[in-house]
Write a protein that holds these residues in place. Structure first.
Motif, PDB file in Angstrom:
ATOM      1  N   THR A  39       6.851  23.223 -12.536  1.00  0.00           N
ATOM      2  CA  THR A  39       6.508  22.061 -11.718  1.00  0.00           C
ATOM      3  C   THR A  39       7.660  21.597 -10.841  1.00  0.00           C
ATOM      4  OG1 THR A  39       7.044  20.566 -13.546  1.00  0.00           O
ATOM      5  CG2 THR A  39       4.761  21.240 -13.303  1.00  0.00           C
ATOM      6  N   LYS A  40       8.841  21.513 -11.373  1.00  0.00           N
ATOM      7  CA  LYS A  40       9.942  20.935 -10.596  1.00  0.00           C
ATOM      8  C   LYS A  40      10.430  21.875  -9.497  1.00  0.00           C
ATOM      9  CE  LYS A  40      10.101  17.307 -13.199  1.00  0.00           C
ATOM     10  NZ  LYS A  40       8.779  16.770 -13.277  1.00  0.00           N
ATOM     11  N   SER A  41      10.895  23.039  -9.869  1.00  0.00           N
ATOM     12  CA  SER A  41      11.489  23.911  -8.855  1.00  0.00           C
ATOM     13  C   SER A  41      10.432  24.551  -7.962  1.00  0.00           C
ATOM     14  CB  SER A  41      12.359  24.980  -9.515  1.00  0.00           C
ATOM     15  OG  SER A  41      11.594  25.758 -10.407  1.00  0.00           O
ATOM     16  N   ALA A  42       9.261  24.867  -8.505  1.00  0.00           N
ATOM     17  CA  ALA A  42       8.215  25.437  -7.657  1.00  0.00           C
ATOM     18  C   ALA A  42       7.719  24.405  -6.647  1.00  0.00           C
ATOM     19  CB  ALA A  42       7.065  25.960  -8.499  1.00  0.00           C
ATOM     20  N   THR A  43       7.597  23.157  -7.066  1.00  0.00           N
ATOM     21  CA  THR A  43       7.181  22.109  -6.137  1.00  0.00           C
ATOM     22  C   THR A  43       8.205  21.953  -5.019  1.00  0.00           C
ATOM     23  OG1 THR A  43       6.021  20.931  -7.882  1.00  0.00           O
ATOM     24  CG2 THR A  43       6.589  19.678  -5.925  1.00  0.00           C
ATOM     25  N   ILE A  72       1.547  19.352   2.089  1.00  0.00           N
ATOM     26  CA  ILE A  72       2.784  18.841   1.502  1.00  0.00           C
ATOM     27  C   ILE A  72       2.488  17.663   0.581  1.00  0.00           C
ATOM     28  CG2 ILE A  72       4.929  17.610   2.060  1.00  0.00           C
ATOM     29  CD1 ILE A  72       5.121  19.420   4.564  1.00  0.00           C
ATOM     30  N   VAL A  73       1.684  16.726   1.047  1.00  0.00           N
ATOM     31  CA  VAL A  73       1.332  15.565   0.222  1.00  0.00           C
ATOM     32  C   VAL A  73       0.561  15.997  -1.018  1.00  0.00           C
ATOM     33  CG1 VAL A  73      -0.072  13.459   0.185  1.00  0.00           C
ATOM     34  CG2 VAL A  73       1.410  13.931   2.125  1.00  0.00           C
ATOM     35  N   THR A  78       0.036  16.576  -6.817  1.00  0.00           N
ATOM     36  CA  THR A  78      -0.712  17.242  -7.889  1.00  0.00           C
ATOM     37  C   THR A  78       0.139  18.095  -8.822  1.00  0.00           C
ATOM     38  OG1 THR A  78      -1.247  19.080  -6.424  1.00  0.00           O
ATOM     39  CG2 THR A  78      -2.849  17.284  -6.583  1.00  0.00           C
ATOM     40  N   SER A  79       1.142  18.756  -8.329  1.00  0.00           N
ATOM     41  CA  SER A  79       1.903  19.677  -9.170  1.00  0.00           C
ATOM     42  C   SER A  79       2.643  18.977 -10.319  1.00  0.00           C
ATOM     43  CB  SER A  79       2.872  20.484  -8.315  1.00  0.00           C
ATOM     44  OG  SER A  79       3.551  21.423  -9.094  1.00  0.00           O
ATOM     45  N   PRO A  80       3.388  17.902 -10.074  1.00  0.00           N
ATOM     46  CA  PRO A  80       4.035  17.231 -11.211  1.00  0.00           C
ATOM     47  C   PRO A  80       3.038  16.618 -12.199  1.00  0.00           C
ATOM     48  CG  PRO A  80       5.107  16.602  -9.176  1.00  0.00           C
ATOM     49  CD  PRO A  80       3.872  17.351  -8.801  1.00  0.00           C
ATOM     50  N   HIS A  84       2.780  17.599 -16.147  1.00  0.00           N
ATOM     51  CA  HIS A  84       2.840  16.570 -17.184  1.00  0.00           C
ATOM     52  C   HIS A  84       1.644  16.671 -18.120  1.00  0.00           C
ATOM     53  CE1 HIS A  84       3.373  12.671 -19.082  1.00  0.00           C
ATOM     54  NE2 HIS A  84       2.105  12.420 -18.788  1.00  0.00           N
ATOM     55  N   LEU A  85       0.467  16.840 -17.556  1.00  0.00           N
ATOM     56  CA  LEU A  85      -0.734  16.928 -18.392  1.00  0.00           C
ATOM     57  C   LEU A  85      -0.759  18.204 -19.223  1.00  0.00           C
ATOM     58  CD1 LEU A  85      -3.419  15.464 -15.985  1.00  0.00           C
ATOM     59  CD2 LEU A  85      -2.353  14.383 -17.966  1.00  0.00           C
ATOM     60  N   ASN A  86      -0.246  19.312 -18.689  1.00  0.00           N
ATOM     61  CA  ASN A  86      -0.149  20.543 -19.479  1.00  0.00           C
ATOM     62  C   ASN A  86       0.795  20.361 -20.659  1.00  0.00           C
ATOM     63  OD1 ASN A  86      -1.931  22.094 -18.003  1.00  0.00           O
ATOM     64  ND2 ASN A  86      -0.343  22.851 -16.628  1.00  0.00           N
TER      65      ASN A  86
END
Length: 120
Positions: A39-43, A72-73, A78-80, A84-86
């Protein structure tokens, strides 16, 4: 000329972050750390690539791509949240933390939420 260079650098930085994310997905030991890498680096990588594309079209063509801005928005929101939910669902389903983990912040919160009201 400088706009093309800046957009190229942004795309290159994004590609490096995406490669680091893929490396983290393969090398990190548990689902929680892998989720963090995904999530962090891929985002950040995808945002840099999309930002570089947006800047290229803005500088070279003189057009503002609202599709790229929406992408971008969308990725930024959605990614973070998905990561978090995963992680939360993995924790609640009982997947253990990595043995080298130092602290479990959710343990007391989950135990407290599962307690029956009025019970001590």
């Amino acid at each position: 000329m400088t706009g093309e260079l800046i957009s190229s650098i942004l795309v290159l930085i994004g590609a490096i972050f995406c490669a680091l994310s893929a490396f983290g997905l393969v090398r990190l030991p548990d689902v929680y750390l892998r989720s963090h890498a995904a999530t962090k680096s891929a985002t950040l990588g995808v945002l840099c690539v999309l930002g570089g594309g947006f800047m290229y079209f803005w500088v070279v063509d003189g057009t503002v791509s609202f599709k790229l801005l929406l992408a971008i928005v969308f990725v930024f929101i959605t990614s973070p949240v998905a990561g978090h939910l995963n992680g939360r669902s993995a924790y609640r389903s009982g997947i253990p933390l990595w043995g080298g983990s130092i602290q479990d912040d959710l343990k007391s919160l989950v135990e407290e939420s599962q307690r029956i009201p009025g019970e001590k």
